[in-house]
Design an enzyme around this catalytic site. Sequence first.
Site, PDB file in Angstrom:
ATOM      1  N   ASP A  43       0.871  -1.172   0.000  1.00 48.98           N
ATOM      2  CA  ASP A  43       0.000   0.000   0.000  1.00 48.98           C
ATOM      3  C   ASP A  43       0.915   1.230   0.000  1.00 48.98           C
ATOM      4  O   ASP A  43       1.573   1.523   0.997  1.00 48.98           O
ATOM      5  CB  ASP A  43      -0.896  -0.045   1.241  1.00 48.98           C
ATOM      6  CG  ASP A  43      -1.918   1.095   1.276  1.00 48.98           C
ATOM      7  OD1 ASP A  43      -1.637   2.163   0.688  1.00 48.98           O
ATOM      8  OD2 ASP A  43      -2.981   0.916   1.904  1.00 48.98           O
ATOM      9  N   LYS A  53      -5.999  10.186  -1.503  1.00 45.96           N
ATOM     10  CA  LYS A  53      -4.973  10.914  -0.759  1.00 45.96           C
ATOM     11  C   LYS A  53      -4.086  11.713  -1.717  1.00 45.96           C
ATOM     12  O   LYS A  53      -4.579  12.594  -2.377  1.00 45.96           O
ATOM     13  CB  LYS A  53      -4.192   9.926   0.117  1.00 45.96           C
ATOM     14  CG  LYS A  53      -5.095   8.890   0.839  1.00 45.96           C
ATOM     15  CD  LYS A  53      -6.012   9.501   1.882  1.00 45.96           C
ATOM     16  CE  LYS A  53      -7.082   8.536   2.370  1.00 45.96           C
ATOM     17  NZ  LYS A  53      -6.653   7.244   2.862  1.00 45.96           N
TER      18      LYS A  53
END
Length: 403
Positions: free
Chosen positions: A176, A201
Amino acid sequence: MKSHEPKASTRAVRAGVEDDRHYGAVVPPVHMTSTFSFEALGRPRAHDYSRSGNPTRDLLASALCDLEHGATATVTSTGMAAITTVLQLVEPGSGPVLAPADCYGGTWRLLEALSRRGAFELEWVDFHDPSDWRPHLGRRAALVWLESPSNPLLRITDIRAVTAAAKRAGALVAVDNTFLSPALQTPLDLGADIVVHSTTKYINGHSDIVGGAVIAADRENGERLAWWANCLGVTAGAFDCWLALRGLRTLDVRIARQQANAARIVEMLDGHVAVRCVHYPGLAQHPGHDVAASQQHGCGAIVSFELCGGRPAVQRFVEGLRFMSLAESLGGVETLLAHPATMTHAAMSDEARARAGIGEGLLRLSVGLEDVRDLAEDLIAALDRVQVRTAARPAGASARAAG
Ligand SMILES: *Cc1c(COP(=O)(O)O)cnc(C)c1O
């Protein structure tokens, strides 16, 4: 002069530019359509239905694939949808899933829930600590899940070392990469098989969509992932993809400035009497400092720190902030402050939070693009509020013991 391969920031800016064959629009149009007509019976075009494929989503996928140095990319509706898609590659009986004990709270919840109903065996591992992860990879495993730097303590995993051991254990490795983005880390170059993003994000960077992506190093895994994303119905909508592609164009400059701001803030927090400790891999005393330097192109713009005085100190700290919002999420242009114990990691059990080292005094800062002088002023005022009360404690009740 010999023409050279354009650099990553150039490729991000140019992704999909001048792609419009009808009008020559410089910015690629957004294809808001659920379905596409067939040219004739039995002759579908490149796309037939937007769950399975959409030209705007394709542009974002190819840009992300390019920046992460992958073979294929699948763009999903959220980061959790991306993670759900990757978990479909775990075949029954192929060994346990190994995941970091301090992973993202939503990932923790999903893995726990699926393993509890028997989807796979699950082992929580401290991947920042070789004495903990090495024995886990001494036997067969199906999937190794990594987050480096970890959330919220910014612990660093040696991705090359874990990946080499995972290959010997027969496991796929998924990383990730949400916290750094491809501007600062490209895990496929370190040996990982799959990279996952919450594009919510840094990739989108403006806190106005949720989205996700999965990039695979090899085409075969990539095709399985795309098949599952379509099958599950977790692919992203065209407008979200268009916004994420727009955000991606400025990723490099955003990260550079946010990282510079973060470095100044770390300097300010480190050594302040109201701060028990600062977690940032850029600090020489950070346990992952050297590994971070060897696998990252920068330390990013997430900083976490522990206030002396626990929850009451946090309460005083957050009251009266002017340029930072108390909110979950990260990676946007605006500075966000989160209290992991009650926000991002509230889904974790108390024991899991304790194991992950997430205490009541911990705060996580996603440093934005504001003028760092304003951020510093805001932080100093907040720390002063904490410190005034800490100093007023009765003798014997030290701030350290109170945490
Ligand atoms: C936010 C986040 C996710 C989940 O992404 P969503 O877009 O919120 O579904 C996964 N991993 C990390 C590290 C994250 O920060």
